[in-house]
Write an enzyme that holds these catalytic residues in place. Structure first.
Site, PDB file in Angstrom:
ATOM      1  N   GLU A   1       4.819  -3.340  -5.079  1.00  0.00           N
ATOM      2  CA  GLU A   1       5.807  -3.281  -6.231  1.00  0.00           C
ATOM      3  C   GLU A   1       6.088  -1.695  -6.737  1.00  0.00           C
ATOM      4  O   GLU A   1       7.038  -1.566  -7.362  1.00  0.00           O
ATOM      5  CB  GLU A   1       5.033  -3.914  -7.278  1.00  0.00           C
ATOM      6  CG  GLU A   1       5.322  -5.437  -7.072  1.00  0.00           C
ATOM      7  CD  GLU A   1       4.125  -6.077  -6.159  1.00  0.00           C
ATOM      8  OE1 GLU A   1       3.540  -5.267  -5.595  1.00  0.00           O
ATOM      9  OE2 GLU A   1       3.829  -7.306  -6.208  1.00  0.00           O
TER      10      GLU A   1
ATOM     11  N   PHE B   1      -4.818 -17.296 -13.954  1.00  0.00           N
ATOM     12  CA  PHE B   1      -4.751 -16.670 -12.829  1.00  0.00           C
ATOM     13  C   PHE B   1      -3.470 -15.761 -12.831  1.00  0.00           C
ATOM     14  O   PHE B   1      -2.352 -16.354 -13.250  1.00  0.00           O
ATOM     15  CB  PHE B   1      -4.552 -17.730 -11.802  1.00  0.00           C
ATOM     16  CG  PHE B   1      -4.203 -17.135 -10.365  1.00  0.00           C
ATOM     17  CD1 PHE B   1      -5.164 -16.466  -9.900  1.00  0.00           C
ATOM     18  CD2 PHE B   1      -3.038 -17.607  -9.764  1.00  0.00           C
ATOM     19  CE1 PHE B   1      -4.863 -15.944  -8.491  1.00  0.00           C
ATOM     20  CE2 PHE B   1      -2.730 -16.858  -8.546  1.00  0.00           C
ATOM     21  CZ  PHE B   1      -3.515 -15.899  -7.842  1.00  0.00           C
ATOM     22  N   GLN B   2      -3.581 -14.628 -12.612  1.00  0.00           N
ATOM     23  CA  GLN B   2      -2.746 -13.512 -12.220  1.00  0.00           C
ATOM     24  C   GLN B   2      -1.986 -13.373 -13.865  1.00  0.00           C
ATOM     25  O   GLN B   2      -1.121 -13.042 -13.853  1.00  0.00           O
ATOM     26  CB  GLN B   2      -1.473 -14.118 -11.446  1.00  0.00           C
ATOM     27  CG  GLN B   2      -2.257 -13.601 -10.060  1.00  0.00           C
ATOM     28  CD  GLN B   2      -1.013 -13.714  -8.990  1.00  0.00           C
ATOM     29  OE1 GLN B   2       0.122 -14.223  -9.124  1.00  0.00           O
ATOM     30  NE2 GLN B   2      -1.211 -13.056  -7.806  1.00  0.00           N
TER      31      GLN B   2
ATOM     32  N   MET C   1      -0.881  21.579  -1.269  1.00  0.00           N
ATOM     33  CA  MET C   1      -0.878  22.227  -2.596  1.00  0.00           C
ATOM     34  C   MET C   1      -1.971  22.060  -3.192  1.00  0.00           C
ATOM     35  O   MET C   1      -2.501  23.394  -3.841  1.00  0.00           O
ATOM     36  CB  MET C   1       0.299  21.457  -3.726  1.00  0.00           C
ATOM     37  CG  MET C   1       0.431  22.308  -4.841  1.00  0.00           C
ATOM     38  SD  MET C   1       1.056  23.840  -4.623  1.00  0.00           S
ATOM     39  CE  MET C   1       2.894  23.502  -4.955  1.00  0.00           C
TER      40      MET C   1
END
Lengths: 578, 179
Positions: A55, A117-118, A479
């Site tokens: 995502e 849940f979630q 870097m």
């Protein structure tokens, strides 16, 4: 556009209906339980869905899409981990003012607050990294929330907005009333009418300045004020220095362009700022990477700051004239009164500071057998005629790109500036290519950052997207290694990084892959990548312990630069004669 | 120095968090923050007192104006042009031997005694921030057992145009949306 059926629709349908009416043609997302009703309804609409591999990449793709096109990018994700994976992308977009709308599924409203849940409090988590968030628990609230989200994302200083929609809101029904849902609140704090006194003061300062300089920022792009900025520069004969995100907003090869300012800006650019008697800061925010030590920043200069975000004015650098308004509006009001001027004396001294570095071209430097990243950037610029859209990751390659690839075209450089988000380049480039299919899109990434999100290669394959990828592989998190070399006595803690065989990796993903170890092989490889069908990857094995010069150490004054230690085969600049 | 900001917001869940986290995020030091209803049912009013310099206070105002559910922000000084009031409840030691002394002080400050126990009094005092601090200092030698303050509520003196009503909150079917 789909025609809304009479009668109530499900919340899921209302989501797609709203997106369609907002002009969305593509969304980037990943399905899951709490957003499933919305995915189920998706097939009824013409909007294209790009399935990502993580995502975070969905947000970067939407970000790249938005930056390449100027439209609002849209992300869809599920609740819980799907939603929390958006956070880095949202913060990246927030710091670089990208307009995005993220739609997340949420557990049913009856389960909110129960640690279901979630279930995570995603509106709470994302509040500091968005312009606004909504938690929608009823189908009838979906259209007003999405309409307002788009208005907020676009208006003023753009930015990301998150709309969290419970599963039951997606499943229950409401009747669409588009007109009644017209957003208004984003109009509450529009900039006040132009302050005529401030305009007059700005004009006075411009008139009396002997050594003025324009600081050209990202706001020029966001405001669409390129023509006005160039008109001001040309009319008043004022050179411009460019911020990292301003690159491309104004053309790099313009005779009045000095190049990038700040930590890795050319020495003459920073010197010009330090010696200037007037700074015209246009759509930029005096980031610490741009100013160096604030106390010693541009000590002789009066300062005019124009930005649409009033909270940026007098934040770090106290200014003489502060104007909170759209840059284009301000310049259109100012321009007719700006006197034509000739500042050849001032421009002459800057040219003198450039010295011979202004006419050296690394193209003509002898090939000593080493492949430098600067060569890659310079040659890429030449081979693409400076017309590619380049999407960079974060690190040394990002600075070399900014130094050696001269961006003339608008929206031709997409890079994570404010947040410095590694892993940004590949997904953002896929989004940029989908926004501008006709453009040649190049990813420039380091071996470290590329390994953060290279799973999106498969997204490019599945979605049939062609991006060309240049991996600048120096075997280090370069870097950070450079900082360790300069400021931590060369203790390379955790910076050597192994990479997979990138050519085999490309092969595994079914894309073209090549390795370049000498400069003589470069042009052929780049041409092959450009012409091959589908995504192509080139691994450039560059000098391992090369550093980006010049450099203003963090917290040092802008004129206090570390120069490339002599002798060196590399010029400090790839600036061509102008 | 202290700055008083009056913030009109939509009366919605989450607004207080937004304002409070803005101050935290930007490192503005909140002295007090009060919130309550107003003459309009859909609008809440916050009074925020911040200890900071003028430039920072102005920036806080500009940050507040960027919040979608903020209607209006006023920056008031602490001076005479504004009414700034705080309410304190002070439980102070006041056994039989010193009770009359305390009661005298209460009278001087035009405060009220709202509860009496065997060995203590609860005093209610309304006034400017300075007045309450003075009373607290005066009572401290007796032994303050408990102190609660509301934080300031402020209003400018003189005439004032009403909160701009033109732009309503995001209102849908059954009321303002939760954010």
């Amino acid at each position: 556009m789909s025609i809304a059926p009479a009668g109530p629709q499900t919340g899921a349908q209302l989501i797609w209906e709203s997106l369609t009416r907002e002009g969305v043609d593509i969304v980037f997302g990943y399905p899951g339980g709490a957003i499933l009703p919305t995915y189920d309804a998706m097939t009824e609409y013409t909007i294209r869905h790009v399935l990502v591999r993580h995502e975070q990449s969905a947000v970067h793709m939407a970000d790249g899409y938005a930056r390449a096109s100027g439209r609002v990018g849209v992300v869809v994700a599920t609740s819980g981990p799907g939603a929390t994976n958006l956070v880095t992308g949202l913060a990246t977009a927030m710091l670089d003012s990208t307009p995005l709308v993220a739609i997340t599924g949420q557990v049913g409203s009856g389960l909110l607050g129960t640690d279901a849940f979630q279930e995570v409090d995603i509106t709470g988590i994302t509040r500091p990294v968005t312009k606004h968030t909504y938690l929608v628990t009823r189908a009838e609230d979906i259209v007003p929330a999405i309409r307002e989200a788009f208005a907020v994302a676009r208006s003023g200083r753009p930015g990301p907005v998150l709309v969290d929609i419970t599963k039951d809101a997606q499943q229950s029904r409401a009747t669409l009333d588009w007109e009644a849902a017209a957003p208004q609140r984003h109009l509450r704090h529009l900039p006040a009418p132009l302050d005529q006194i401030a305009l007059a003061q700005a004009l006075d300062l411009i008139r009396s300045a002997k050594r003025p300089i324009i600081l050209a920022g990202h706001g020029i792009q966001l405001s669409g004020a390129r023509a006005e900025v160039l008109a001001l520069a040309e009319r008043a004969d004022i050179p411009f220095a460019i911020t990292l995100l301003g690159l491309g907003a104004v053309p790099a090869t313009h005779p009045l362009s000095l190049g990038m300012m700040g930590m890795h800006g050319e020495s003459w650019v920073n010197r010009a700022i330090q010696e200037a008697d007037l700074l015209l800061a246009l759509g930029m925010r005096f980031d610490d990477r741009v100013t160096g030590k604030l106390k010693e920043y541009a000590p002789h200069a009066k300062k005019i700051h124009i930005d649409i975000d009033a909270s940026e004015l007098n934040k770090l650098v106290p200014v003489d004239v502060a104007i909170a308004a759209d840059l284009g509006d301000v310049l259109r009001a100012l321009l007719p009164q700006v006197p034509v001027a000739d500042r050849s004396e001032w421009l002459g001294s800057i040219r003198e500071w450039k010295g011979d570095s202004a006419v050296r071209d690394i193209k003509n430097l002898p090939d000593d057998g080493h492949l430098y990243a600067a060569h890659v950037m310079h040659d890429l610029w030449r081979l693409t005629k400076g017309e590619a859209v380049v999407v960079t990751d974060v690190g040394q390659h990002q600075m070399w790109e900014a130094q050696y690839y001269k961006h003339d075209g608008e929206r031709s450089l997409i890079t994570s500036g404010g947040a410095g988000t590694m892993g940004f380049a590949l997904p953002a480039a896929i989004g940029a290519k989908l926004a501008r299919p006709e453009a040649e899109v190049w990813v420039v990434a380091g071996d470290g950052g590329f390994q953060m999100t290279f799973a999106e290669l498969m997204t490019a394959v599945q979605e049939d997207v062609k991006v060309n990828i240049a991996i600048i592989n120096n075997g280090y998190l370069g870097m950070v290694r450079q900082w360790q070399a300069l400021f931590y006595e060369g203790r390379y803690a955790a910076t050597p990084i192994l990479s997979p065989d990138f050519v085999k990796l490309a092969d595994a993903f079914g894309v073209h892959g090549q390795r370049v170890e000498a400069r003589s092989e470069l042009a052929t490889a780049v041409e092959a990548a450009r012409t091959v069908k589908g995504t192509a990857l080139i691994e450039f094995k560059v000098e391992q312990e090369d550093s980006v010069y010049p450099m203003v150490p963090a917290g040092a004054a802008l004129h206090d630069m570390i120069r490339r230690p002599a002798p060196s085969v590399l010029a400090e600049t790839g600036q061509d004669p102008v | 120095m202290s700055h008083v900001l009056v913030v009109y917001t939509d009366d919605e869940p989450g607004v207080l968090t937004r304002v409070a986290s803005l101050f935290r995020r930007r490192g503005f030091n909140i002295h007090s923050l009060t919130v309550g209803p107003t003459e309009r049912p859909d609008v809440s009013r916050m009074t925020v007192v911040v200890d900071t310099d003028e430039a920072t206070a102005r920036r806080a105002v500009e940050h507040l104006r960027k919040l979608v559910n903020v209607l209006e922000v006023q920056q008031l000084g602490i001076g005479r042009a504004n009414v700034v009031r705080d309410l304190a409840l002070i439980r102070v030691n006041a056994g039989p031997t010193r009770r009359s002394e305390v009661l005298q002080l209460v009278e001087v400050f035009r405060a009220n005694v709202v509860d009496i126990a065997d060995d203590s009094l609860v005093i209610e005092c309304t006034g400017s921030l300075g007045k309450i601090e003075a009373l607290v200092d005066t009572l401290r030698p007796f032994g303050i057992i408990e102190l609660g303050r509301t934080g300031a509520v402020a209003m400018a003196r003189g005439t004032r145009t009403p909160v701009k009503a033109a732009i309503a909150p995001l209102r849908t079917g059954g009321g303002a949306m939760s954010v």
